[in-house]
Design a protein around this motif. Structure first.
Motif, PDB file in Angstrom:
ATOM      1  N   VAL A  97      67.072-100.624 -31.070  1.00 57.62           N
ATOM      2  CA  VAL A  97      66.051 -99.748 -30.486  1.00 57.62           C
ATOM      3  C   VAL A  97      66.725 -98.878 -29.437  1.00 57.62           C
ATOM      4  O   VAL A  97      67.786 -99.215 -28.910  1.00 57.62           O
ATOM      5  CB  VAL A  97      64.863-100.516 -29.843  1.00 57.62           C
ATOM      6  CG1 VAL A  97      64.095-101.300 -30.870  1.00 57.62           C
ATOM      7  CG2 VAL A  97      65.325-101.396 -28.715  1.00 57.62           C
TER       8      VAL A  97
ATOM      9  N   GLY B  87      60.778-104.235 -29.216  1.00 59.19           N
ATOM     10  CA  GLY B  87      60.137-102.930 -29.287  1.00 59.19           C
ATOM     11  C   GLY B  87      60.013-102.289 -27.923  1.00 59.19           C
ATOM     12  O   GLY B  87      59.987-102.968 -26.895  1.00 59.19           O
ATOM     13  N   THR B  88      59.933-100.961 -27.931  1.00 50.18           N
ATOM     14  CA  THR B  88      59.799-100.191 -26.702  1.00 50.18           C
ATOM     15  C   THR B  88      58.454 -99.496 -26.589  1.00 50.18           C
ATOM     16  O   THR B  88      58.230 -98.774 -25.640  1.00 50.18           O
ATOM     17  CB  THR B  88      60.896 -99.107 -26.611  1.00 50.18           C
ATOM     18  OG1 THR B  88      60.722 -98.195 -27.692  1.00 50.18           O
ATOM     19  CG2 THR B  88      62.275 -99.712 -26.648  1.00 50.18           C
TER      20      THR B  88
ATOM     21  N   VAL C 292      61.320-103.233 -22.808  1.00 49.66           N
ATOM     22  CA  VAL C 292      61.609-103.729 -24.148  1.00 49.66           C
ATOM     23  C   VAL C 292      61.046-105.132 -24.250  1.00 49.66           C
ATOM     24  O   VAL C 292      61.375-106.008 -23.453  1.00 49.66           O
ATOM     25  CB  VAL C 292      63.134-103.738 -24.425  1.00 49.66           C
ATOM     26  CG1 VAL C 292      63.420-104.266 -25.813  1.00 49.66           C
ATOM     27  CG2 VAL C 292      63.721-102.349 -24.250  1.00 49.66           C
TER      28      VAL C 292
ATOM     29  N   THR D  94      64.757-105.470 -35.098  1.00 49.26           N
ATOM     30  CA  THR D  94      64.921-106.925 -35.112  1.00 49.26           C
ATOM     31  C   THR D  94      66.345-107.297 -34.743  1.00 49.26           C
ATOM     32  O   THR D  94      67.299-106.764 -35.313  1.00 49.26           O
ATOM     33  CB  THR D  94      64.591-107.486 -36.508  1.00 49.26           C
ATOM     34  OG1 THR D  94      63.264-107.120 -36.851  1.00 49.26           O
ATOM     35  CG2 THR D  94      64.722-108.990 -36.536  1.00 49.26           C
TER      36      THR D  94
ATOM     37  N   THR E 269      59.603 -97.335 -30.496  1.00 50.03           N
ATOM     38  CA  THR E 269      60.514 -97.792 -31.549  1.00 50.03           C
ATOM     39  C   THR E 269      60.545 -99.311 -31.565  1.00 50.03           C
ATOM     40  O   THR E 269      60.232 -99.966 -30.572  1.00 50.03           O
ATOM     41  CB  THR E 269      61.959 -97.278 -31.333  1.00 50.03           C
ATOM     42  OG1 THR E 269      62.470 -97.810 -30.108  1.00 50.03           O
ATOM     43  CG2 THR E 269      62.029 -95.768 -31.312  1.00 50.03           C
ATOM     44  N   SER E 270      60.910 -99.862 -32.708  1.00 44.96           N
ATOM     45  CA  SER E 270      61.009-101.314 -32.826  1.00 44.96           C
ATOM     46  C   SER E 270      62.125-101.670 -33.804  1.00 44.96           C
ATOM     47  O   SER E 270      62.555-100.839 -34.595  1.00 44.96           O
ATOM     48  CB  SER E 270      59.685-101.925 -33.284  1.00 44.96           C
ATOM     49  OG  SER E 270      59.361-101.463 -34.568  1.00 44.96           O
TER      50      SER E 270
ATOM     51  N   ASN F 221      61.913-109.911 -32.803  1.00 42.81           N
ATOM     52  CA  ASN F 221      61.418-108.553 -32.935  1.00 42.81           C
ATOM     53  C   ASN F 221      61.404-107.943 -31.540  1.00 42.81           C
ATOM     54  O   ASN F 221      60.861-108.533 -30.605  1.00 42.81           O
ATOM     55  CB  ASN F 221      60.012-108.530 -33.524  1.00 42.81           C
ATOM     56  CG  ASN F 221      59.981-109.059 -34.941  1.00 42.81           C
ATOM     57  OD1 ASN F 221      60.971-108.998 -35.660  1.00 42.81           O
ATOM     58  ND2 ASN F 221      58.849-109.587 -35.344  1.00 42.81           N
TER      59      ASN F 221
ATOM     60  N   ASP G  81      59.961-109.829 -21.791  1.00 40.25           N
ATOM     61  CA  ASP G  81      60.292-108.406 -21.762  1.00 40.25           C
ATOM     62  C   ASP G  81      61.394-108.138 -20.745  1.00 40.25           C
ATOM     63  O   ASP G  81      61.666-108.930 -19.857  1.00 40.25           O
ATOM     64  CB  ASP G  81      59.068-107.553 -21.453  1.00 40.25           C
ATOM     65  CG  ASP G  81      58.549-107.756 -20.033  1.00 40.25           C
ATOM     66  OD1 ASP G  81      58.840-108.796 -19.429  1.00 40.25           O
ATOM     67  OD2 ASP G  81      57.846-106.865 -19.535  1.00 40.25           O
TER      68      ASP G  81
END
Length: 189
Positions: free
Chosen positions: A69, A89-90, A77, A96, A93-94, A87, A33
């Motif tokens: 994102v 994501g936050t 993230v 690729t 939202t997500s 992939n 992350d």
């Protein structure tokens, strides 16, 4: 009037010092992350919870592309491998990233996405990215990014990359130093 040459020389030295900042535009996460914290000159020392930032593909032209994102103010993230893709994501939202986990960061200002014009390595996998607000004059926005390292675009085709801001700043600083050095001294009787 003796202060004017001193001010010009000081300004040239400051521009030269600032030009040593890195101009990396493609990043890679150091672990699973990446954490972000933004602030602006109007919100300092508190986080700016109104600035919107986006994560873009490493080969995207920021300003012409949509982010994978987006997050506002403070964000984490996550990056999870999915074959050759990642992939990300936050939490709200997500999306690729295709082909690698390399990415770019942009800021939304006046309805337009723009890339950082400079960054500073703070050590320990932390970087401070600087953005300019297109809707207001002289309004800087900063984004602390933790657990990222500079990287390169992963595409075989060359990415459209403008000259880094540090080149422009170093050139203007050099011209300022040369101008200050060429200035002839005036003898007063």
């Amino acid at each position: 009037m003796e202060k004017i040459p001193y001010i010009k020389t000081s300004l040239a030295v400051c521009l030269l010092a600032v030009s040593s900042a890195s101009s990396a535009s493609v990043w890679a996460p150091n672990d699973g992350d990446v954490n972000f914290l933004s602030f602006s000159s109007s919100s300092f020392p508190f986080p700016s919870l109104s600035d919107t930032f986006g994560i873009f593909e490493d080969t995207a032209v920021i300003g012409a592309a949509e982010p994978v994102v987006a997050f506002t103010g403070v964000g984490a993230v996550s990056f999870v491998a999915n074959g050759a893709n990642y992939n990300i994501g936050t939490g709200s939202t997500s999306g690729t990233l295709l082909g690698s986990n390399n990415f770019q960061i942009g800021m939304l200002s006046g309805g337009v996405w723009s890339a950082a014009f400079g960054n500073t390595d703070l050590g320990s996998d932390a970087n401070l990215l600087a953005f300019a607000d297109s809707s207001e004059f002289n309004n800087l926005h900063f984004l602390y990014a933790f657990d990222i390292s500079p990287s390169q675009a992963s595409s075989d085709a060359p990415a459209a990359v403008p000259l880094p801001a540090s080149i422009w700043m170093m050139t203007s600083a050099l011209l300022g130093v040369l101008y200050a050095g060429r200035r002839k001294s005036t003898v007063y009787a």
